[in-house]
Design an enzyme around this catalytic site. Structure first.
Site, PDB file in Angstrom:
ATOM      1  N   GLY A  11       9.927  14.344  -4.115  1.00 12.50           N
ATOM      2  CA  GLY A  11       9.528  14.035  -2.746  1.00 12.50           C
ATOM      3  C   GLY A  11       9.864  12.586  -2.441  1.00 12.50           C
ATOM      4  O   GLY A  11      10.331  11.847  -3.323  1.00 12.50           O
ATOM      5  N   ASP A  12       9.670  12.190  -1.189  1.00 13.99           N
ATOM      6  CA  ASP A  12       9.930  10.807  -0.745  1.00 13.99           C
ATOM      7  C   ASP A  12      11.377  10.385  -0.945  1.00 13.99           C
ATOM      8  O   ASP A  12      11.673   9.211  -1.153  1.00 13.99           O
ATOM      9  CB  ASP A  12       9.012   9.800  -1.475  1.00 13.99           C
ATOM     10  CG  ASP A  12       7.565  10.230  -1.430  1.00 13.99           C
ATOM     11  OD1 ASP A  12       7.125  10.643  -0.357  1.00 13.99           O
ATOM     12  OD2 ASP A  12       6.893  10.153  -2.474  1.00 13.99           O
ATOM     13  N   GLY A  16      12.914  12.549   5.826  1.00  9.58           N
ATOM     14  CA  GLY A  16      12.526  12.308   7.219  1.00  9.58           C
ATOM     15  C   GLY A  16      13.653  11.671   8.007  1.00  9.58           C
ATOM     16  O   GLY A  16      13.994  12.102   9.108  1.00  9.58           O
ATOM     17  N   LYS A  17      14.271  10.667   7.412  1.00  7.03           N
ATOM     18  CA  LYS A  17      15.373   9.991   8.099  1.00  7.03           C
ATOM     19  C   LYS A  17      16.533  10.959   8.344  1.00  7.03           C
ATOM     20  O   LYS A  17      17.102  11.016   9.425  1.00  7.03           O
ATOM     21  CB  LYS A  17      15.861   8.795   7.269  1.00  7.03           C
ATOM     22  CG  LYS A  17      17.188   8.298   7.790  1.00  7.03           C
ATOM     23  CD  LYS A  17      17.747   7.116   7.057  1.00  7.03           C
ATOM     24  CE  LYS A  17      19.215   7.003   7.441  1.00  7.03           C
ATOM     25  NZ  LYS A  17      19.816   5.738   7.172  1.00  7.03           N
ATOM     26  N   ALA A  38       1.582  15.470   2.603  1.00  9.78           N
ATOM     27  CA  ALA A  38       2.650  14.492   2.374  1.00  9.78           C
ATOM     28  C   ALA A  38       3.163  14.082   3.747  1.00  9.78           C
ATOM     29  O   ALA A  38       2.789  14.674   4.753  1.00  9.78           O
ATOM     30  CB  ALA A  38       3.760  15.113   1.541  1.00  9.78           C
ATOM     31  N   HIS A  40       6.532  12.273   6.180  1.00 12.90           N
ATOM     32  CA  HIS A  40       7.864  11.721   6.339  1.00 12.90           C
ATOM     33  C   HIS A  40       7.740  10.414   7.087  1.00 12.90           C
ATOM     34  O   HIS A  40       7.001  10.335   8.056  1.00 12.90           O
ATOM     35  CB  HIS A  40       8.715  12.595   7.254  1.00 12.90           C
ATOM     36  CG  HIS A  40       9.107  13.883   6.658  1.00 12.90           C
ATOM     37  ND1 HIS A  40       9.684  13.988   5.421  1.00 12.90           N
ATOM     38  CD2 HIS A  40       9.057  15.122   7.153  1.00 12.90           C
ATOM     39  CE1 HIS A  40       9.950  15.257   5.196  1.00 12.90           C
ATOM     40  NE2 HIS A  40       9.578  15.964   6.219  1.00 12.90           N
ATOM     41  N   PRO A 307       0.538   3.334  -4.398  1.00 13.26           N
ATOM     42  CA  PRO A 307       1.810   2.841  -4.931  1.00 13.26           C
ATOM     43  C   PRO A 307       2.510   3.983  -5.652  1.00 13.26           C
ATOM     44  O   PRO A 307       1.886   4.728  -6.407  1.00 13.26           O
ATOM     45  CB  PRO A 307       1.410   1.765  -5.943  1.00 13.26           C
ATOM     46  CG  PRO A 307      -0.055   1.632  -5.882  1.00 13.26           C
ATOM     47  CD  PRO A 307      -0.625   2.713  -5.020  1.00 13.26           C
ATOM     48  N   LEU A 335      20.684   3.287  -1.130  1.00  9.14           N
ATOM     49  CA  LEU A 335      21.652   2.573  -1.965  1.00  9.14           C
ATOM     50  C   LEU A 335      21.474   1.061  -1.791  1.00  9.14           C
ATOM     51  O   LEU A 335      21.653   0.289  -2.725  1.00  9.14           O
ATOM     52  CB  LEU A 335      23.088   2.974  -1.580  1.00  9.14           C
ATOM     53  CG  LEU A 335      24.159   2.389  -2.490  1.00  9.14           C
ATOM     54  CD1 LEU A 335      24.121   3.060  -3.859  1.00  9.14           C
ATOM     55  CD2 LEU A 335      25.558   2.507  -1.895  1.00  9.14           C
TER      56      LEU A 335
HETATM   57  P1  GDP Z   1      10.535  11.789   2.796  1.00  7.19           P
HETATM   58  O1  GDP Z   1       9.190  12.319   2.569  1.00  7.19           O
HETATM   59  O2  GDP Z   1      11.564  12.416   1.936  1.00  7.19           O
HETATM   60  O3  GDP Z   1      10.902  11.781   4.234  1.00  7.19           O
HETATM   61  O4  GDP Z   1      10.534  10.276   2.334  1.00  7.19           O
HETATM   62  P2  GDP Z   1       9.568   9.097   2.794  1.00  7.19           P
HETATM   63  O5  GDP Z   1       9.689   8.904   4.207  1.00  7.19           O
HETATM   64  O6  GDP Z   1       8.217   9.265   2.237  1.00  7.19           O
HETATM   65  O7  GDP Z   1      10.211   7.910   1.938  1.00  7.19           O
HETATM   66  C1  GDP Z   1      11.406   7.406   2.155  1.00  7.19           C
HETATM   67  C2  GDP Z   1      11.243   5.934   2.466  1.00  7.19           C
HETATM   68  O8  GDP Z   1      12.488   5.314   2.378  1.00  7.19           O
HETATM   69  C3  GDP Z   1      10.773   5.671   3.874  1.00  7.19           C
HETATM   70  O9  GDP Z   1      10.006   4.509   3.878  1.00  7.19           O
HETATM   71  C4  GDP Z   1      12.091   5.485   4.656  1.00  7.19           C
HETATM   72  O10 GDP Z   1      11.945   4.707   5.821  1.00  7.19           O
HETATM   73  C5  GDP Z   1      12.899   4.776   3.627  1.00  7.19           C
HETATM   74  N1  GDP Z   1      14.330   5.000   3.681  1.00  7.19           N
HETATM   75  C6  GDP Z   1      15.023   6.144   3.936  1.00  7.19           C
HETATM   76  N2  GDP Z   1      16.344   5.946   3.757  1.00  7.19           N
HETATM   77  C7  GDP Z   1      16.484   4.645   3.363  1.00  7.19           C
HETATM   78  C8  GDP Z   1      17.598   3.837   2.977  1.00  7.19           C
HETATM   79  O11 GDP Z   1      18.746   4.271   2.941  1.00  7.19           O
HETATM   80  N3  GDP Z   1      17.326   2.551   2.617  1.00  7.19           N
HETATM   81  C9  GDP Z   1      16.081   2.033   2.607  1.00  7.19           C
HETATM   82  N4  GDP Z   1      15.919   0.763   2.234  1.00  7.19           N
HETATM   83  N5  GDP Z   1      15.010   2.767   2.941  1.00  7.19           N
HETATM   84  C10 GDP Z   1      15.207   4.044   3.314  1.00  7.19           C
END
Ligand code: GDP
Length: 430
Positions: A11-12, A16-17, A38, A40, A307, A335
Protein backbone atom coordinates in the site's frame (compact mmCIF):
# COMPACT_ATOMS: atom_id res chain seq x y z
CA UNK A 1 -13.08 -1.05 -21.18
CA UNK A 2 -11.92 -1.42 -17.62
CA UNK A 3 -8.52 -0.35 -16.30
CA UNK A 4 -7.38 -1.13 -12.78
CA UNK A 5 -4.88 0.83 -10.72
CA UNK A 6 -3.56 -1.35 -7.95
CA UNK A 7 -0.62 -1.58 -5.59
CA UNK A 8 2.25 -4.04 -6.05
CA UNK A 9 3.37 -3.88 -2.45
CA UNK A 10 2.11 -2.99 1.02
CA UNK A 11 0.00 0.00 0.00
CA UNK A 12 0.97 3.69 -0.12
CA UNK A 13 2.66 3.21 -3.47
CA UNK A 14 1.14 6.44 -4.79
CA UNK A 15 -2.00 4.97 -6.37
CA UNK A 16 -3.95 8.10 -5.48
CA UNK A 17 -1.81 10.28 -7.69
CA UNK A 18 -2.00 7.81 -10.59
CA UNK A 19 -5.76 7.49 -10.27
CA UNK A 20 -6.19 11.25 -10.06
CA UNK A 21 -4.04 11.57 -13.19
CA UNK A 22 -5.69 8.79 -15.21
CA UNK A 23 -9.16 9.73 -14.03
CA UNK A 24 -9.14 12.65 -16.46
CA UNK A 25 -9.28 10.13 -19.34
CA UNK A 26 -11.98 8.00 -17.70
CA UNK A 27 -15.74 8.25 -17.38
CA UNK A 28 -16.17 6.32 -14.17
CA UNK A 29 -13.94 5.66 -11.14
CA UNK A 30 -14.84 2.76 -8.86
CA UNK A 31 -13.77 1.73 -5.38
CA UNK A 32 -14.27 -2.04 -5.17
CA UNK A 33 -12.81 -3.19 -1.83
CA UNK A 34 -11.67 -2.08 1.59
CA UNK A 35 -13.08 0.67 3.72
CA UNK A 36 -12.06 3.91 5.32
CA UNK A 37 -9.04 2.21 6.92
CA UNK A 38 -6.50 3.47 4.41
CA UNK A 39 -6.26 6.63 2.41
CA UNK A 40 -5.01 8.05 -0.82
CA UNK A 41 -3.18 11.33 -0.84
CA UNK A 42 -4.07 13.55 -3.75
CA UNK A 43 -2.58 16.93 -4.45
CA UNK A 44 -4.29 18.99 -7.14
CA UNK A 45 -5.47 22.52 -7.88
CA UNK A 46 -8.06 22.38 -5.08
CA UNK A 47 -5.46 21.51 -2.43
CA UNK A 48 -4.24 18.43 -0.61
CA UNK A 49 -6.72 15.67 0.17
CA UNK A 50 -6.64 12.37 1.99
CA UNK A 51 -9.50 10.33 0.55
CA UNK A 52 -10.60 7.26 2.48
CA UNK A 53 -13.90 6.15 1.00
CA UNK A 54 -14.60 8.45 -1.91
CA UNK A 55 -13.20 7.39 -5.27
CA UNK A 56 -10.42 9.62 -6.62
CA UNK A 57 -12.56 10.83 -9.52
CA UNK A 58 -14.45 13.25 -7.28
CA UNK A 59 -12.33 16.17 -8.46
CA UNK A 60 -13.57 15.90 -12.04
CA UNK A 61 -17.09 17.03 -12.89
CA UNK A 62 -17.30 14.68 -15.90
CA UNK A 63 -16.69 11.56 -13.81
CA UNK A 64 -19.23 9.35 -12.10
CA UNK A 65 -17.78 7.93 -8.92
CA UNK A 66 -18.90 4.52 -7.76
CA UNK A 67 -18.63 2.92 -4.34
CA UNK A 68 -18.96 -0.74 -5.27
CA UNK A 69 -20.62 -3.60 -3.43
CA UNK A 70 -17.23 -4.91 -2.25
CA UNK A 71 -16.53 -1.86 -0.09
CA UNK A 72 -16.99 -1.74 3.69
CA UNK A 73 -19.34 1.20 3.76
CA UNK A 74 -19.21 3.55 6.73
CA UNK A 75 -22.00 5.92 5.75
CA UNK A 76 -21.15 8.56 8.35
CA UNK A 77 -17.55 8.73 7.11
CA UNK A 78 -18.62 8.81 3.47
CA UNK A 79 -20.95 11.73 4.05
CA UNK A 80 -18.37 13.56 6.16
CA UNK A 81 -15.77 13.15 3.43
CA UNK A 82 -18.17 14.48 0.82
CA UNK A 83 -18.81 17.54 2.98
CA UNK A 84 -15.09 18.11 3.50
CA UNK A 85 -14.30 17.88 -0.20
CA UNK A 86 -17.07 20.32 -1.05
CA UNK A 87 -15.96 22.68 1.75
CA UNK A 88 -12.57 22.95 0.01
CA UNK A 89 -14.25 24.25 -3.13
CA UNK A 90 -14.68 21.03 -5.15
CA UNK A 91 -18.04 21.03 -7.03
CA UNK A 92 -20.52 18.42 -5.70
CA UNK A 93 -19.30 15.15 -7.28
CA UNK A 94 -21.44 12.62 -9.13
CA UNK A 95 -21.62 9.59 -6.86
CA UNK A 96 -23.40 6.23 -6.85
CA UNK A 97 -23.17 3.88 -3.88
CA UNK A 98 -24.03 0.22 -4.43
CA UNK A 99 -27.29 -0.86 -2.82
CA UNK A 100 -25.55 -4.19 -2.19
CA UNK A 101 -22.64 -2.66 -0.26
CA UNK A 102 -22.64 -3.80 3.33
CA UNK A 103 -22.59 -1.42 6.25
CA UNK A 104 -19.70 -0.97 8.56
CA UNK A 105 -21.47 -0.72 11.91
CA UNK A 106 -20.41 0.88 15.20
CA UNK A 107 -20.10 -2.60 16.71
CA UNK A 108 -17.50 -3.53 14.11
CA UNK A 109 -15.31 -0.68 15.29
CA UNK A 110 -15.84 -1.62 18.94
CA UNK A 111 -15.02 -5.26 18.24
CA UNK A 112 -11.85 -4.26 16.40
CA UNK A 113 -10.72 -2.06 19.31
CA UNK A 114 -11.58 -4.65 21.98
CA UNK A 115 -9.92 -7.47 20.08
CA UNK A 116 -6.68 -5.57 19.56
CA UNK A 117 -6.67 -4.76 23.29
CA UNK A 118 -7.28 -8.39 24.14
CA UNK A 119 -4.43 -9.50 21.90
CA UNK A 120 -2.04 -7.01 23.51
CA UNK A 121 1.47 -7.77 22.25
CA UNK A 122 0.05 -10.15 19.65
CA UNK A 123 -2.14 -7.46 18.06
CA UNK A 124 -2.28 -7.16 14.27
CA UNK A 125 -1.68 -3.41 14.26
CA UNK A 126 -5.23 -2.85 13.01
CA UNK A 127 -6.31 0.70 12.20
CA UNK A 128 -9.27 -0.13 14.47
CA UNK A 129 -11.79 0.95 11.91
CA UNK A 130 -13.72 -2.31 12.08
CA UNK A 131 -12.62 -3.81 8.79
CA UNK A 132 -11.79 -7.34 9.99
CA UNK A 133 -15.04 -7.80 11.97
CA UNK A 134 -16.95 -6.28 9.04
CA UNK A 135 -15.66 -8.79 6.48
CA UNK A 136 -15.98 -11.67 8.98
CA UNK A 137 -19.67 -10.81 9.35
CA UNK A 138 -20.12 -10.56 5.60
CA UNK A 139 -18.88 -14.09 5.11
CA UNK A 140 -20.75 -15.30 8.21
CA UNK A 141 -23.81 -13.80 6.48
CA UNK A 142 -24.75 -11.62 9.44
CA UNK A 143 -23.90 -8.38 7.62
CA UNK A 144 -26.41 -5.69 6.70
CA UNK A 145 -26.67 -4.42 3.13
CA UNK A 146 -27.41 -0.82 2.24
CA UNK A 147 -30.66 -1.94 0.60
CA UNK A 148 -31.81 -3.31 3.97
CA UNK A 149 -32.12 0.27 5.22
CA UNK A 150 -35.09 0.69 2.93
CA UNK A 151 -37.02 -2.23 4.41
CA UNK A 152 -37.45 -1.43 8.10
CA UNK A 153 -38.89 -4.74 9.37
CA UNK A 154 -36.06 -6.62 7.64
CA UNK A 155 -33.49 -4.16 8.96
CA UNK A 156 -34.77 -4.51 12.54
CA UNK A 157 -34.70 -8.30 12.29
CA UNK A 158 -31.17 -8.47 10.87
CA UNK A 159 -29.85 -5.84 13.25
CA UNK A 160 -31.36 -7.53 16.29
CA UNK A 161 -29.83 -10.86 15.27
CA UNK A 162 -26.41 -9.28 14.70
CA UNK A 163 -26.47 -7.34 17.98
CA UNK A 164 -27.48 -10.46 19.89
CA UNK A 165 -24.28 -12.16 18.76
CA UNK A 166 -22.09 -9.11 19.32
CA UNK A 167 -23.36 -8.63 22.85
CA UNK A 168 -22.36 -12.15 23.83
CA UNK A 169 -18.83 -11.29 22.70
CA UNK A 170 -18.81 -7.83 24.25
CA UNK A 171 -20.12 -8.90 27.65
CA UNK A 172 -18.54 -12.30 28.08
CA UNK A 173 -15.29 -12.16 26.13
CA UNK A 174 -14.35 -8.50 26.40
CA UNK A 175 -16.26 -7.61 29.61
CA UNK A 176 -17.67 -4.47 28.07
CA UNK A 177 -21.16 -2.96 28.05
CA UNK A 178 -23.66 -4.32 25.53
CA UNK A 179 -24.81 -2.26 22.54
CA UNK A 180 -28.43 -1.42 21.82
CA UNK A 181 -30.11 -2.49 18.57
CA UNK A 182 -32.83 0.14 19.02
CA UNK A 183 -30.33 3.00 19.35
CA UNK A 184 -28.50 1.77 16.28
CA UNK A 185 -31.75 1.44 14.37
CA UNK A 186 -32.46 5.13 14.98
CA UNK A 187 -28.96 6.14 13.88
CA UNK A 188 -29.23 4.01 10.75
CA UNK A 189 -32.53 5.57 9.72
CA UNK A 190 -30.96 9.01 10.09
CA UNK A 191 -27.93 7.97 8.01
CA UNK A 192 -30.24 6.43 5.43
CA UNK A 193 -31.60 9.87 4.60
CA UNK A 194 -28.11 11.26 4.10
CA UNK A 195 -27.05 8.49 1.74
CA UNK A 196 -30.43 8.12 -0.04
CA UNK A 197 -29.58 10.41 -2.99
CA UNK A 198 -26.60 8.26 -3.93
CA UNK A 199 -27.94 4.70 -3.63
CA UNK A 200 -28.14 2.68 -6.85
CA UNK A 201 -27.57 -0.59 -8.68
CA UNK A 202 -23.92 -0.04 -9.51
CA UNK A 203 -23.30 -3.38 -11.24
CA UNK A 204 -26.10 -2.65 -13.71
CA UNK A 205 -24.79 0.90 -14.14
CA UNK A 206 -21.29 -0.37 -14.95
CA UNK A 207 -22.51 -3.00 -17.41
CA UNK A 208 -24.56 -0.36 -19.18
CA UNK A 209 -21.54 1.94 -19.26
CA UNK A 210 -19.44 -0.83 -20.84
CA UNK A 211 -22.12 -1.34 -23.50
CA UNK A 212 -21.85 2.36 -24.24
CA UNK A 213 -18.07 2.10 -24.66
CA UNK A 214 -17.20 4.05 -21.53
CA UNK A 215 -13.85 3.79 -19.73
CA UNK A 216 -14.02 2.56 -16.17
CA UNK A 217 -11.17 2.90 -13.71
CA UNK A 218 -11.00 0.50 -10.79
CA UNK A 219 -9.17 2.04 -7.88
CA UNK A 220 -7.48 -0.41 -5.56
CA UNK A 221 -6.62 0.20 -1.94
CA UNK A 222 -3.47 -1.16 -0.27
CA UNK A 223 -1.45 -3.66 -2.36
CA UNK A 224 -0.68 -7.28 -3.25
CA UNK A 225 1.09 -8.06 0.02
CA UNK A 226 -2.08 -7.20 1.94
CA UNK A 227 -4.31 -9.62 0.05
CA UNK A 228 -5.74 -12.21 2.46
CA UNK A 229 -5.12 -15.07 0.00
CA UNK A 230 -1.95 -14.23 -1.88
CA UNK A 231 -0.41 -11.76 0.56
CA UNK A 232 1.49 -12.09 3.82
CA UNK A 233 -1.34 -13.71 5.79
CA UNK A 234 -2.31 -12.98 8.54
CA UNK A 235 -0.63 -9.56 8.38
CA UNK A 236 -3.02 -8.71 5.60
CA UNK A 237 -6.19 -6.74 5.31
CA UNK A 238 -9.55 -8.47 5.21
CA UNK A 239 -10.65 -7.74 1.65
CA UNK A 240 -8.95 -8.67 -1.60
CA UNK A 241 -6.54 -6.06 -2.87
CA UNK A 242 -6.05 -7.64 -6.28
CA UNK A 243 -7.34 -6.30 -9.58
CA UNK A 244 -9.09 -9.64 -10.14
CA UNK A 245 -11.35 -8.91 -7.20
CA UNK A 246 -12.63 -5.89 -9.09
CA UNK A 247 -14.92 -8.27 -10.97
CA UNK A 248 -16.62 -9.18 -7.71
CA UNK A 249 -16.31 -5.98 -5.71
CA UNK A 250 -17.42 -3.74 -8.56
CA UNK A 251 -19.43 -6.30 -10.52
CA UNK A 252 -17.68 -5.97 -13.87
CA UNK A 253 -16.98 -8.96 -16.15
CA UNK A 254 -13.47 -10.46 -15.78
CA UNK A 255 -12.97 -10.18 -19.53
CA UNK A 256 -13.57 -6.43 -19.40
CA UNK A 257 -10.40 -5.70 -17.39
CA UNK A 258 -7.91 -5.00 -20.14
CA UNK A 259 -5.29 -2.97 -18.38
CA UNK A 260 -3.81 -3.53 -14.92
CA UNK A 261 -1.53 -0.70 -13.87
CA UNK A 262 0.55 -1.83 -10.96
CA UNK A 263 1.99 0.96 -8.87
CA UNK A 264 5.26 0.54 -7.00
CA UNK A 265 7.55 2.99 -5.28
CA UNK A 266 11.27 3.48 -5.96
CA UNK A 267 11.86 2.36 -2.35
CA UNK A 268 9.60 0.44 0.07
CA UNK A 269 7.29 1.53 2.84
CA UNK A 270 4.90 -0.38 5.01
CA UNK A 271 2.42 0.51 7.71
CA UNK A 272 1.28 -1.96 10.29
CA UNK A 273 2.79 -3.65 13.26
CA UNK A 274 6.53 -3.93 13.80
CA UNK A 275 6.19 -7.71 13.84
CA UNK A 276 5.13 -7.77 10.19
CA UNK A 277 7.75 -9.27 7.88
CA UNK A 278 9.38 -6.45 5.91
CA UNK A 279 12.56 -7.91 4.51
CA UNK A 280 14.20 -4.88 2.88
CA UNK A 281 13.61 -2.61 5.88
CA UNK A 282 16.23 -0.02 6.67
CA UNK A 283 16.34 0.99 10.32
CA UNK A 284 18.25 3.58 12.34
CA UNK A 285 19.39 6.98 11.03
CA UNK A 286 19.49 5.73 7.43
CA UNK A 287 15.83 4.75 7.71
CA UNK A 288 14.93 8.02 9.46
CA UNK A 289 16.44 9.96 6.59
CA UNK A 290 14.55 7.96 3.95
CA UNK A 291 11.30 8.34 5.95
CA UNK A 292 11.83 12.10 6.25
CA UNK A 293 12.56 12.49 2.55
CA UNK A 294 9.85 10.08 1.33
CA UNK A 295 6.47 10.92 -0.22
CA UNK A 296 5.37 14.52 -0.23
CA UNK A 297 5.58 15.11 3.54
CA UNK A 298 7.66 12.19 4.73
CA UNK A 299 6.34 8.65 5.06
CA UNK A 300 3.48 8.93 7.54
CA UNK A 301 0.10 7.19 7.16
CA UNK A 302 -2.56 9.20 5.27
CA UNK A 303 -5.28 7.98 7.65
CA UNK A 304 -3.47 7.29 10.90
CA UNK A 305 -0.46 9.65 10.77
CA UNK A 306 1.62 6.66 11.92
CA UNK A 307 5.27 6.72 10.80
CA UNK A 308 5.64 4.14 8.06
CA UNK A 309 8.44 1.60 8.16
CA UNK A 310 10.73 2.20 5.20
CA UNK A 311 13.17 0.11 3.22
CA UNK A 312 14.95 -0.20 -0.08
CA UNK A 313 13.19 -1.39 -3.21
CA UNK A 314 12.25 -5.04 -2.81
CA UNK A 315 12.43 -6.68 -6.23
CA UNK A 316 11.42 -10.09 -4.86
CA UNK A 317 8.18 -8.83 -3.31
CA UNK A 318 7.44 -6.48 -6.23
CA UNK A 319 7.93 -9.13 -8.91
CA UNK A 320 5.48 -11.35 -7.05
CA UNK A 321 3.18 -8.38 -6.39
CA UNK A 322 3.02 -7.54 -10.10
CA UNK A 323 2.50 -11.19 -10.99
CA UNK A 324 -0.49 -11.73 -8.72
CA UNK A 325 -2.04 -8.47 -9.86
CA UNK A 326 -1.59 -9.53 -13.49
CA UNK A 327 0.21 -6.26 -14.26
CA UNK A 328 0.04 -5.17 -17.89
CA UNK A 329 2.23 -2.19 -17.00
CA UNK A 330 3.93 -0.73 -13.94
CA UNK A 331 4.23 2.83 -12.68
CA UNK A 332 7.26 3.66 -10.57
CA UNK A 333 6.66 6.52 -8.15
CA UNK A 334 8.88 8.67 -5.93
CA UNK A 335 12.04 8.35 -8.01
CA UNK A 336 12.81 11.95 -6.95
CA UNK A 337 13.15 10.84 -3.32
CA UNK A 338 16.37 8.87 -3.92
CA UNK A 339 18.50 11.63 -5.44
CA UNK A 340 20.52 12.08 -2.22
CA UNK A 341 22.10 8.62 -2.25
CA UNK A 342 25.65 7.80 -3.39
CA UNK A 343 24.65 4.16 -3.86
CA UNK A 344 21.08 2.90 -4.14
CA UNK A 345 20.54 -0.53 -2.61
CA UNK A 346 17.98 -2.88 -4.19
CA UNK A 347 16.87 -6.10 -2.54
CA UNK A 348 17.22 -8.67 -5.30
CA UNK A 349 17.00 -11.88 -3.31
CA UNK A 350 15.95 -13.38 0.02
CA UNK A 351 18.27 -15.60 1.95
CA UNK A 352 16.21 -18.24 3.72
CA UNK A 353 17.93 -20.97 5.74
CA UNK A 354 21.17 -20.39 3.85
CA UNK A 355 19.60 -20.49 0.37
CA UNK A 356 19.08 -17.41 -1.79
CA UNK A 357 15.77 -17.25 -3.60
CA UNK A 358 14.05 -14.79 -5.91
CA UNK A 359 10.65 -16.37 -5.36
CA UNK A 360 8.38 -14.80 -2.81
CA UNK A 361 7.81 -17.32 -0.01
CA UNK A 362 4.88 -18.12 2.31
CA UNK A 363 4.78 -16.31 5.65
CA UNK A 364 6.69 -18.78 7.87
CA UNK A 365 9.65 -18.71 5.46
CA UNK A 366 9.28 -14.97 4.88
CA UNK A 367 9.72 -14.41 8.60
CA UNK A 368 13.14 -16.05 8.34
CA UNK A 369 14.19 -14.21 5.16
CA UNK A 370 17.18 -11.88 5.12
CA UNK A 371 17.66 -9.38 2.33
CA UNK A 372 20.33 -9.75 -0.35
CA UNK A 373 21.14 -6.26 -1.59
CA UNK A 374 22.80 -5.11 -4.78
CA UNK A 375 24.13 -1.57 -4.92
CA UNK A 376 23.49 0.65 -7.90
CA UNK A 377 25.24 3.97 -8.49
CA UNK A 378 23.24 7.00 -7.34
CA UNK A 379 22.49 9.99 -9.56
CA UNK A 380 23.13 12.61 -6.89
CA UNK A 381 20.79 15.27 -8.19
CA UNK A 382 17.24 16.47 -7.82
CA UNK A 383 14.95 15.12 -10.53
CA UNK A 384 11.77 16.46 -8.93
CA UNK A 385 9.23 17.51 -11.52
CA UNK A 386 11.11 16.05 -14.51
CA UNK A 387 8.61 15.12 -17.24
CA UNK A 388 11.06 14.14 -19.98
CA UNK A 389 12.28 10.61 -19.34
CA UNK A 390 15.26 10.99 -21.67
CA UNK A 391 16.43 14.03 -19.71
CA UNK A 392 16.84 12.02 -16.49
CA UNK A 393 20.43 11.32 -15.39
CA UNK A 394 21.89 8.13 -16.88
CA UNK A 395 22.18 6.47 -13.46
CA UNK A 396 18.52 7.17 -12.69
CA UNK A 397 17.51 5.56 -15.98
CA UNK A 398 19.83 2.62 -15.31
CA UNK A 399 18.10 2.20 -11.94
CA UNK A 400 14.68 2.07 -13.64
CA UNK A 401 15.97 -0.39 -16.28
CA UNK A 402 17.34 -2.61 -13.51
CA UNK A 403 14.05 -2.58 -11.60
CA UNK A 404 12.03 -3.30 -14.72
CA UNK A 405 14.15 -6.30 -15.56
CA UNK A 406 13.85 -7.60 -11.98
CA UNK A 407 10.10 -7.14 -11.56
CA UNK A 408 9.21 -8.49 -14.98
CA UNK A 409 6.58 -5.83 -15.72
CA UNK A 410 6.98 -3.01 -18.25
CA UNK A 411 7.56 0.32 -16.48
CA UNK A 412 5.72 2.87 -18.57
CA UNK A 413 5.51 5.76 -16.12
CA UNK A 414 8.04 7.22 -13.73
CA UNK A 415 6.71 9.68 -11.20
CA UNK A 416 9.04 12.46 -10.13
CA UNK A 417 6.92 14.30 -7.59
CA UNK A 418 3.55 14.24 -5.85
CA UNK A 419 1.78 16.57 -8.28
CA UNK A 420 -0.40 15.34 -11.12
CA UNK A 421 1.88 16.72 -13.85
CA UNK A 422 5.15 15.45 -12.32
CA UNK A 423 5.33 12.32 -14.48
CA UNK A 424 7.81 11.08 -17.08
CA UNK A 425 6.57 8.59 -19.67
CA UNK A 426 8.96 5.82 -20.60
CA UNK A 427 9.14 3.36 -23.45
CA UNK A 428 9.52 0.02 -21.70
CA UNK A 429 12.32 -2.36 -22.65
CA UNK A 430 10.37 -5.49 -21.78
P1 GDP B 1 -1.66 5.44 -2.09
O1 GDP B 1 -2.43 4.95 -0.95
O2 GDP B 1 -1.07 4.36 -2.92
O3 GDP B 1 -2.41 6.44 -2.89
O4 GDP B 1 -0.39 6.20 -1.52
P2 GDP B 1 -0.34 7.40 -0.47
O5 GDP B 1 -1.07 8.52 -0.99
O6 GDP B 1 -0.68 6.93 0.89
O7 GDP B 1 1.24 7.63 -0.44
C1 GDP B 1 1.93 8.10 -1.45
C2 GDP B 1 2.61 9.38 -0.99
O8 GDP B 1 3.60 9.72 -1.92
C3 GDP B 1 1.68 10.56 -0.96
O9 GDP B 1 2.10 11.42 0.06
C4 GDP B 1 1.87 11.20 -2.35
O10 GDP B 1 1.56 12.58 -2.38
C5 GDP B 1 3.32 10.96 -2.55
N1 GDP B 1 3.76 10.80 -3.92
C6 GDP B 1 3.16 10.13 -4.95
N2 GDP B 1 3.96 10.11 -6.03
C7 GDP B 1 5.11 10.76 -5.66
C8 GDP B 1 6.35 11.03 -6.32
O11 GDP B 1 6.59 10.66 -7.46
N3 GDP B 1 7.29 11.71 -5.59
C9 GDP B 1 7.09 12.11 -4.32
N4 GDP B 1 8.08 12.76 -3.70
N5 GDP B 1 5.95 11.85 -3.67
C10 GDP B 1 4.98 11.19 -4.32
Amino acid sequence: MVKAIVGANWGDEGKGKLTDMLASQSDIVVRFQGGANAGHTIINDYGRFALHTLPSGVFYPHITNVVGNGVALDIAKLVQELEEVEAQGVPAPKLIVSDRAQLLMPYHILQDVYEEERLGGRAFGSTKSGIAPFYSDKYAKTGIQLCDLFDEPRLRERLTAAVELKNVLFEHLYHRPPVSAEEMMAQLLELRERVRPYVGDTAAFLHQALDEGKTILLEGQLGSMKDPDLGIFPMTTSSHTLAGYGCVGAGVPPTAIQDVICVTKAYSSCVGSSTEPFVSEVAGPEGDELRRRGGDHGEFGATTGRPRRVGWFDAVATRYGCMVQGATQAALTCLDVLGYLDKVPVCTGYEIDGQVTRSFPTTPALLRAKPVFELLPGWKCDVRGCTDYDALPANAKAYVDFLEERIGAPITMVSTGPKREEMAYRTPKL
